[in-house]
Design a protein around this motif. Structure first.
Motif, PDB file in Angstrom:
ATOM      1  N   SER A   1     -16.667  -6.902 -18.893  1.00 10.88           N
ATOM      2  CA  SER A   1     -17.972  -6.241 -18.886  1.00 10.88           C
ATOM      3  C   SER A   1     -19.063  -7.275 -19.129  1.00 10.88           C
ATOM      4  CB  SER A   1     -18.027  -5.149 -19.961  1.00 10.88           C
ATOM      5  OG  SER A   1     -17.897  -5.715 -21.246  1.00 10.88           O
ATOM      6  N   PRO A   2     -20.269  -7.046 -18.590  1.00 10.84           N
ATOM      7  CA  PRO A   2     -20.543  -6.002 -17.608  1.00 10.84           C
ATOM      8  C   PRO A   2     -19.927  -6.361 -16.251  1.00 10.84           C
ATOM      9  CG  PRO A   2     -22.436  -7.441 -17.813  1.00 10.84           C
ATOM     10  CD  PRO A   2     -21.422  -7.921 -18.828  1.00 10.84           C
ATOM     11  N   LEU A   3     -19.929  -5.426 -15.334  1.00 10.91           N
ATOM     12  CA  LEU A   3     -19.414  -5.720 -14.003  1.00 10.91           C
ATOM     13  C   LEU A   3     -20.403  -6.569 -13.215  1.00 10.91           C
ATOM     14  CD1 LEU A   3     -17.690  -2.392 -12.936  1.00 10.91           C
ATOM     15  CD2 LEU A   3     -16.649  -4.487 -13.808  1.00 10.91           C
ATOM     16  N   SER A   4     -21.684  -6.404 -13.518  1.00 10.70           N
ATOM     17  CA  SER A   4     -22.688  -7.255 -12.870  1.00 10.70           C
ATOM     18  C   SER A   4     -23.860  -7.457 -13.812  1.00 10.70           C
ATOM     19  CB  SER A   4     -23.158  -6.656 -11.539  1.00 10.70           C
ATOM     20  OG  SER A   4     -23.854  -5.458 -11.765  1.00 10.70           O
ATOM     21  N   LEU A   5     -24.562  -8.562 -13.583  1.00  5.58           N
ATOM     22  CA  LEU A   5     -25.630  -8.959 -14.487  1.00  5.58           C
ATOM     23  C   LEU A   5     -26.632  -9.792 -13.709  1.00  5.58           C
ATOM     24  CD1 LEU A   5     -26.411  -8.996 -17.524  1.00  5.58           C
ATOM     25  CD2 LEU A   5     -24.940 -10.995 -17.772  1.00  5.58           C
ATOM     26  N   VAL A   6     -27.911  -9.477 -13.875  1.00  9.84           N
ATOM     27  CA  VAL A   6     -28.974 -10.250 -13.212  1.00  9.84           C
ATOM     28  C   VAL A   6     -29.888 -10.807 -14.291  1.00  9.84           C
ATOM     29  CG1 VAL A   6     -30.871 -10.212 -11.565  1.00  9.84           C
ATOM     30  CG2 VAL A   6     -28.868  -8.755 -11.191  1.00  9.84           C
ATOM     31  N   VAL A   7     -30.070 -12.124 -14.283  1.00 10.27           N
ATOM     32  CA  VAL A   7     -30.917 -12.767 -15.296  1.00 10.27           C
ATOM     33  C   VAL A   7     -31.847 -13.750 -14.608  1.00 10.27           C
ATOM     34  CG1 VAL A   7     -29.132 -12.519 -17.064  1.00 10.27           C
ATOM     35  CG2 VAL A   7     -29.271 -14.644 -15.739  1.00 10.27           C
ATOM     36  N   HIS A   8     -32.764 -14.315 -15.398  1.00 11.48           N
ATOM     37  CA  HIS A   8     -33.668 -15.356 -14.899  1.00 11.48           C
ATOM     38  C   HIS A   8     -33.189 -16.710 -15.381  1.00 11.48           C
ATOM     39  CE1 HIS A   8     -36.561 -12.650 -13.134  1.00 11.48           C
ATOM     40  NE2 HIS A   8     -36.533 -11.916 -14.229  1.00 11.48           N
ATOM     41  N   GLU A   9     -33.512 -17.711 -14.637  1.00  8.01           N
ATOM     42  CA  GLU A   9     -33.163 -19.084 -15.037  1.00  8.01           C
ATOM     43  C   GLU A   9     -33.627 -19.337 -16.456  1.00  8.01           C
ATOM     44  OE1 GLU A   9     -34.817 -21.741 -11.972  1.00  8.01           O
ATOM     45  OE2 GLU A   9     -32.823 -22.597 -11.849  1.00  8.01           O
ATOM     46  N   GLY A  10     -32.773 -19.986 -17.220  1.00  2.12           N
ATOM     47  CA  GLY A  10     -33.110 -20.307 -18.600  1.00  2.12           C
ATOM     48  C   GLY A  10     -32.580 -19.307 -19.602  1.00  2.12           C
ATOM     49  N   ASP A  11     -32.214 -18.110 -19.133  1.00  2.00           N
ATOM     50  CA  ASP A  11     -31.662 -17.108 -20.048  1.00  2.00           C
ATOM     51  C   ASP A  11     -30.266 -17.533 -20.513  1.00  2.00           C
ATOM     52  OD1 ASP A  11     -32.949 -14.084 -18.405  1.00  2.00           O
ATOM     53  OD2 ASP A  11     -33.913 -15.615 -19.676  1.00  2.00           O
ATOM     54  N   THR A  12     -29.835 -16.941 -21.620  1.00  3.63           N
ATOM     55  CA  THR A  12     -28.462 -17.103 -22.107  1.00  3.63           C
ATOM     56  C   THR A  12     -27.711 -15.812 -21.830  1.00  3.63           C
ATOM     57  OG1 THR A  12     -29.045 -18.696 -23.820  1.00  3.63           O
ATOM     58  CG2 THR A  12     -27.036 -17.411 -24.154  1.00  3.63           C
ATOM     59  N   VAL A  13     -26.502 -15.927 -21.325  1.00  4.47           N
ATOM     60  CA  VAL A  13     -25.696 -14.739 -21.026  1.00  4.47           C
ATOM     61  C   VAL A  13     -24.368 -14.795 -21.772  1.00  4.47           C
ATOM     62  CG1 VAL A  13     -26.708 -14.392 -18.755  1.00  4.47           C
ATOM     63  CG2 VAL A  13     -24.632 -15.740 -18.975  1.00  4.47           C
ATOM     64  N   THR A  14     -23.853 -13.602 -22.074  1.00 11.60           N
ATOM     65  CA  THR A  14     -22.538 -13.469 -22.702  1.00 11.60           C
ATOM     66  C   THR A  14     -21.709 -12.502 -21.871  1.00 11.60           C
ATOM     67  OG1 THR A  14     -23.421 -13.860 -24.914  1.00 11.60           O
ATOM     68  CG2 THR A  14     -21.276 -12.759 -24.756  1.00 11.60           C
ATOM     69  N   LEU A  15     -20.581 -12.988 -21.410  1.00 11.67           N
ATOM     70  CA  LEU A  15     -19.661 -12.168 -20.622  1.00 11.67           C
ATOM     71  C   LEU A  15     -18.463 -11.814 -21.497  1.00 11.67           C
ATOM     72  CD1 LEU A  15     -19.689 -14.221 -17.290  1.00 11.67           C
ATOM     73  CD2 LEU A  15     -21.345 -12.554 -18.136  1.00 11.67           C
ATOM     74  N   ASN A  16     -17.995 -10.582 -21.351  1.00  9.14           N
ATOM     75  CA  ASN A  16     -16.940 -10.083 -22.215  1.00  9.14           C
ATOM     76  C   ASN A  16     -15.640  -9.835 -21.461  1.00  9.14           C
ATOM     77  OD1 ASN A  16     -18.719  -9.577 -24.660  1.00  9.14           O
ATOM     78  ND2 ASN A  16     -19.740  -8.323 -23.121  1.00  9.14           N
ATOM     79  N   CYS A  17     -14.553 -10.035 -22.168  1.00  6.98           N
ATOM     80  CA  CYS A  17     -13.229  -9.756 -21.605  1.00  6.98           C
ATOM     81  C   CYS A  17     -12.356  -9.205 -22.722  1.00  6.98           C
ATOM     82  CB  CYS A  17     -12.620 -11.030 -21.034  1.00  6.98           C
ATOM     83  SG  CYS A  17     -10.932 -10.814 -20.421  1.00  6.98           S
TER      84      CYS A  17
END
Lengths: 113, 114
Positions: free
Chosen positions: B7-23
């Protein structure tokens, strides 16, 4: 049920020599994968077959590696000539379909001297 | 039946953002958890995790495993458009002898906009 069968289990060769690995997938599995696994890392896909067609070989070093799955069942992976950096475990896996659960064979551990 | 859920199945962010993907996973005979990045063709191996609490790091990417709570996260800091890809999580389990299998999650599609 028989699992994925690979041979040989171990192979030691000198650099510049050819080497071949054989794989027989689980019966009924259309998709067959060859992976290379270096020490301490996860498997890296070399080539994926759907039946007899190689549908993804983007990471296969084509200058020295070749693979075939002529009748859509068992497959061979060949390296000619082998280099020192080819020392790794070569894994074969199969599944019913693309990215469904993959079942791995025991692998062939290659050492190039 | 072994399960791997991303999760999530899809994610849209802007350059410079930090993202966390889960499993998260529910499997028998856990051996390791793997993260892959898939762009156009074959997935590229990112990390292999076998021990809880030990962070693996490669540039702006890092990952950690929690074997008690049965999940892993993949962090990407200062995202770039080149990070746009599907991120796959896979769990390796042993099924007896020298045989093992790899169960994949469905992936997270990350889109990084400029």
């Amino acid at each position: 049920e028989a699992g994925v069968v690979q041979s040989p289990r171990y192979k030691i060769i000198e650099k510049k020599q050819p080497v071949a690995f054989w794989c027989n997938p689980i019966s009924g599995h259309n998709t067959l994968y060859w992976y290379r696994q270096n020490l301490g890392q996860g498997p890296e896909l070399l080539i994926r077959y759907e039946n007899e067609e190689a549908v993804d070989d983007s990471q296969l070093p084509k200058d020295r590696f070749s693979a075939e799955r002529l009748k859509g069942v068992d497959s061979t992976l060949k390296i000619q000539p082998a280099e020192l950096g080819d020392s790794a475990v070569y894994l074969c896996a199969s599944s019913f379909g693309w990215w469904e659960t993959q079942y791995f064979g025991p692998g062939t551990r290659l050492l190039v001297l | 039946e072994d399960k791997v859920v991303q999760s999530p199945l899809s994610l849209v962010v802007h350059e410079g953002d930090t993202v966390t993907l889960n499993c998260s996973y529910e499997v028998t005979n856990f051996r390791s958890l793997l993260w892959y990045k898939q762009e156009k063709k074959a997935p590229t191996f990112l990390f292999m995790l076998t021990s809880s609490g030990i962070e693996k790091k490669s540039g702006r990417l890092s990952s950690i495993l929690d074997k008690k709570e049965l999940f892993s996260i993949l962090n990407i800091t200062a995202t770039q458009t080149g990070d746009s890809a599907i991120y796959l999580c896979a769990v390796e389990t042993r099924s007896g002898g020298s045989n093992y299998k790899l169960t994949f999650g469905k992936g997270t599609l990350l889109t990084v906009n400029p």
